[in-house]
Design an enzyme around this catalytic site. Structure first.
Site, PDB file in Angstrom:
ATOM      1  N   ASP A   1       0.803  -1.162   0.122  1.00 24.94           N
ATOM      2  CA  ASP A   1      -0.032  -0.073   0.138  1.00 24.94           C
ATOM      3  C   ASP A   1       1.065   1.169  -0.154  1.00 24.94           C
ATOM      4  O   ASP A   1       0.581   2.294  -0.816  1.00 24.94           O
ATOM      5  CB  ASP A   1      -0.929   0.011   1.131  1.00 24.94           C
ATOM      6  CG  ASP A   1      -1.828   1.018   1.110  1.00 24.94           C
ATOM      7  OD1 ASP A   1      -2.656   1.434   0.389  1.00 24.94           O
ATOM      8  OD2 ASP A   1      -1.780   1.821   2.157  1.00 24.94           O
TER       9      ASP A   1
ATOM     10  N   LYS B   1       1.387   4.092  -2.891  1.00 22.82           N
ATOM     11  CA  LYS B   1       1.344   5.828  -2.464  1.00 22.82           C
ATOM     12  C   LYS B   1       2.612   6.658  -2.889  1.00 22.82           C
ATOM     13  O   LYS B   1       2.460   7.616  -3.499  1.00 22.82           O
ATOM     14  CB  LYS B   1       1.115   5.799  -1.091  1.00 22.82           C
ATOM     15  CG  LYS B   1      -0.367   5.310  -0.810  1.00 22.82           C
ATOM     16  CD  LYS B   1      -0.571   5.341   0.777  1.00 22.82           C
ATOM     17  CE  LYS B   1      -1.813   4.960   1.237  1.00 22.82           C
ATOM     18  NZ  LYS B   1      -2.341   4.997   2.828  1.00 22.82           N
TER      19      LYS B   1
END
Length: 815
Positions: A679, A683
């Site tokens: 994740d 980003k």
């Protein structure tokens, strides 16, 4: 003297006729010519009688019987018994004549235009007779006069041309001799010099009234119908349309030519010639001001457009070829050929190079037009001086009309800009030299959207209508729905936005409502009324709605959903997403989405991909757009990991803290995505790409803190079991950091074109040391912020804040 015309809806039944009589009784004392249409739908039924008779179908007899019964019922409802006898006899005699005519058509199996005109005349003759009798029975000085004695035409049955010199002579002589206060006349019909019945075309009752008004130089022509005047657009298509108070003759002609059905286009010419004002009024709401059509319209210089109209079911014919350049006569031959077949040309445009001529006609005329044009230019086409005729179907034309367009710059720019923003492709454009009309040919499927878009642009002060199609109504989606519901009044009053949710979908079902989904019971509706969810079916529904200012909102973590964004953007529909998959997929796909967004002017906003509702991406874009240079980015980008390491204290095991984070909704549905660092990698990749770096996910250096066996878990349950098995391993990591008075932070970095992520221990002097709870923090070290970085800090996880970030992007997209 005044002329009043009442349409079919105004004389549809006995109550409507009583309303007309009451309206006339309240008129000031004077003389009135009253022109009436047939009872509502009677003309259509009469045409059916003739057609069925020509096809030898006996059903025409039952239709005639229904027509007779309807008229007899009106007589019984309008008149006392003592007054009915001669009226019933008149109706029966005319029905018998009508039946005899249809019987003859039945025998010869042919319906000529002459016979059809005779059949259709029954409607107006009957209504005018009954209304005149009702006025007399009410004590008014009224008579009925057959318009066929006054209006003389040629023998072009079906749409006869008026002989104005002869007709005016008859009309003037009649009104000089007759002094009755109320003279009722049938509209729509006339006759030849040989006393053959003719009709003036559908809508001809308006024309009859205008012919009479012009001949007698009436002070006013009133057209009474079932709407309160000419509207700014068709109210059946544009809900926000409103009546036009004043309009010039030329504007009214343009609007009526392009589909405004309130007034028959030829009506305006006779009145305009004598400068007779035309007042359009509503029979069912007579106190409404209606629309006044006259020469000295009060002009509002700030309002360039008076109305918007359009014609559907149109086709474009394009004649082109190098043989046309510099050679005179091609246009003349083309239009003469179409004229011979009585094909009406709606639209004309020609390239400045004289290489092509494009004309617009009704789709019903395509075969005739192709035949006659191919014949006319067969030699040139054979010799390849011209290309074969090109035909484009499934089109329509929209027209923006206004006298003031010539006085204000930018009207056409505003028109085409509004259409472009909503992905309405313009196929052809025409503007007259008077600058009263700008016409554009577009796809038929875009007709409703185009009219609403243009009406919103030129007439509607805010609110601006926004239409949302939302996929994903779990934790984030549900909170988003709550926030939209709570803010509706604020959006409407302060931001002037009317936000409507048109479509909703979860993983199983989808539900749509073209008037907007009720946000109080959407869960019940999607559960009880929803249909099986399929992303391609969902998209088809969105295309079919084809609404202006549409946005697709993706609150899922679905890869399949993320791979549909390009299709939405290509259709001019903006995409708002908290799903990171699209922007962290391969770089070419990311660039494609950004390019499509620019090309189709469809917003593509994904602020919540990084930092939930924190302004991480927008701040980065502002820095770059203003000329700053990004030297380094350091960030704690996982609210879930920050929550986990902030709460991994005391006797709590690492597994317990992870489960608590998932329960609170801070992690992805699959916590392995957070704990693996994937994740955070996505980003920092998105931030790197926004900086202009063409990185791929595989280019990011990752230092995993998870044992390899945990990373390769086959399921969430298996993952949790392994976390429990390695509890001592995690305690050791924590103990080593605490020993040095440091704190654990999962940090992402971007510098010198490279990116990395990993678990680190930070000292007390580092800004990341004080991060609490689920907060995120981003440090932008730039050319301008070199000594001290620009810091963005705040909650970076949770359904509430993520939903607010999505909501914020929706509002940004409306601008």
């Amino acid at each position: 003297m005044q002329v009043l015309k009442f349409g079919g809806s105004s004389v549809a039944h006995s109550d409507a006729i009583k309303r007309i009589c009451s309206l006339l009784e309240k008129k000031p004392k004077g003389r009135y010519a009253i022109v009436v249409s047939a009872l509502g739908n009677i003309t259509d039924q009469l045409i059916q009688c003739g057609e069925f008779a020509s096809e030898r179908k006996n059903i025409y007899k039952s239709i005639l019987e229904k027509i007779e019964i309807r008229h007899l019922n009106i007589i019984r409802e309008l008149f006392p018994i003592t007054y009915q006898s001669h009226l019933i006899s008149w109706i029966k005699k005319n029905i018998n004549d009508l039946e005899s005519l249809c019987d003859g058509i039945f025998q010869v199996e042919e319906l000529s235009k002459r016979s059809l005109d005779k059949i259709m005349s029954f409607g107006e003759l009957s209504s005018s007779f009954l209304i005149a009798e009702k006025l007399k029975q009410s004590g008014l000085d009224a008579i009925c006069k057959d318009s066929r004695d006054l209006i003389i035409t040629d023998s072009q049955f079906g749409c006869a041309q008026v002989d104005f010199i002869t007709s005016n002579h008859h009309i003037i002589q009649f009104f000089r001799e007759k002094t009755s206060e109320y003279i009722v006349l049938p509209g729509f019909i006339g006759s030849t010099l040989e006393k053959e019945t003719t009709t003036l075309g559908r809508g001809g009752s308006d024309y009859t009234a205008a012919i009479l008004a012009s001949a007698i130089s009436a002070s006013l022509l009133e057209i009474w119908t079932d709407v309160s005047g000419m509207m700014t657009a068709n109210p059946k298509i544009v809900n926000q349309a409103f009546p036009i108070k004043e309009i010039s003759y030329e504007e009214a002609m343009e609007l009526s030519h392009f589909g405004a059905k309130v007034i028959y286009p030829p009506t305006i010419h006779p009145a305009m010639k004598k400068h007779i004002p035309i007042q359009i009024k509503n029979t069912f709401s007579p106190i409404d001001p209606g629309t006044l059509i006259y020469i000295n319209k009060n002009t509002n210089i700030s309002q360039p457009v008076t109305g918007i109209s359009g014609i559907q079911n149109m086709a474009l014919l394009t004649l082109e070829g190098s043989g046309m350049v510099g050679i005179p006569g091609y246009s003349k031959r083309l239009f003469e050929a179409l004229s011979r077949e009585k094909i009406n040309v709606i639209f004309i445009t020609q390239s400045s190079s004289e290489h092509s001529i494009t004309t617009g006609i009704h789709e019903t005329d395509i075969i005739k037009a192709k035949t006659v044009i191919d014949s006319e230019f067969s030699q040139e086409i054979h010799q390849r001086h011209l290309d074969p005729l090109r035909i484009e179907k499934d089109l329509c034309i929209i027209a923006v009309v206004g006298d003031n367009m010539k006085n204000l710059h930018g009207t056409s720019g505003k028109m085409f800009s509004a259409l472009g923003r909503n992905s309405v492709n313009v196929r052809a454009i025409a503007q007259g030299s008077t600058e009263k009309n700008i016409s554009a040919v577009i796809r038929k499927t875009d007709f409703k959207k185009a009219l609403n878009t243009l009406h919103e642009s030129f007439f509607e002060s805010p609110p601006k209508q926004i239409n949302l199609f939302i996929c994903g109504v779990g934790k984030v989606g549900s909170k988003l729905m709550e926030q939209i519901d709570q803010q509706q009044n604020y959006l409407l009053k302060v931001l002037k936005l009317q936000v409507r949710v048109i479509g909703l979908a979860n993983s199983k079902k989808m539900y749509f409502n073209d008037h907007g989904i009720n946000l109080n019971d959407w869960k019940e509706n999607i559960s009880q009324k929803g249909i099986r969810m399929n992303i391609y079916s969902f998209m088809e529904k969105v295309w079919k709605f084809n609404l202006r200012n549409s946005l697709f909102v993706d609150n899922t973590a679905s890869e399949e959903m993320a791979m549909t964004y390009d299709k939405f953007l290509k259709n001019g529909i903006g995409v708002i997403t908290c799903n990171k998959i699209a922007c962290s997929s391969d770089y070419d796909h990311y660039k494609k989405l950004k390019t499509l967004s620019r090309h189709f002017k469809a917003p593509f906003l994904f602020e919540t991909n990084v930092g939930a509702s924190l302004p991480v991406i927008s701040t980065l874009n502002d820095l770059i757009n203003s000329g700053d240079k990004i030297n380094k980015i350091e960030a704690v980008l996982s609210g879930s990991l920050n929550f986990i390491f902030n709460h991994f204290l005391g006797k709590k095991s690492f597994l317990e803290v992870v489960q608590e984070a998932q329960l609170k909704g801070y992690t992805e549905p699959d916590p392995r995505i957070d704990l693996s660092g994937l994740d955070v990698m996505r980003k920092i990749l998105i931030l790197a790409r926004e900086c202009g770096s063409p990185l791929e996910l595989s280019d990011i250096h990752q230092k995993s803190f998870l044992p390899e066996t945990c990373s390769s878990s086959s399921s969430i349950e298996d993952f949790y079991q392994k976390l429990h098995r390695y509890k001592d391993y995690f305690f050791k990591i924590r103990s080593e950091a605490e020993k040095d008075k440091k704190r654990l932070r999962f940090i992402a970095r971007y510098e010198n074109g490279g990116a990395s992520v990993g678990l680190e221990s930070v000292k007390q002097i580092h800004p990341f040391f004080q991060l609490e709870g689920k907060d995120n923090m981003v440090l932008y070290n730039t050319y301008r912020y070199a000594e001290q970085p620009l810091i963005i800090k705040g909650a970076g996880a949770g359904a509430e804040v993520t939903a607010s970030g999505v909501f914020s992007d929706i509002i940004k997209a409306t601008k």
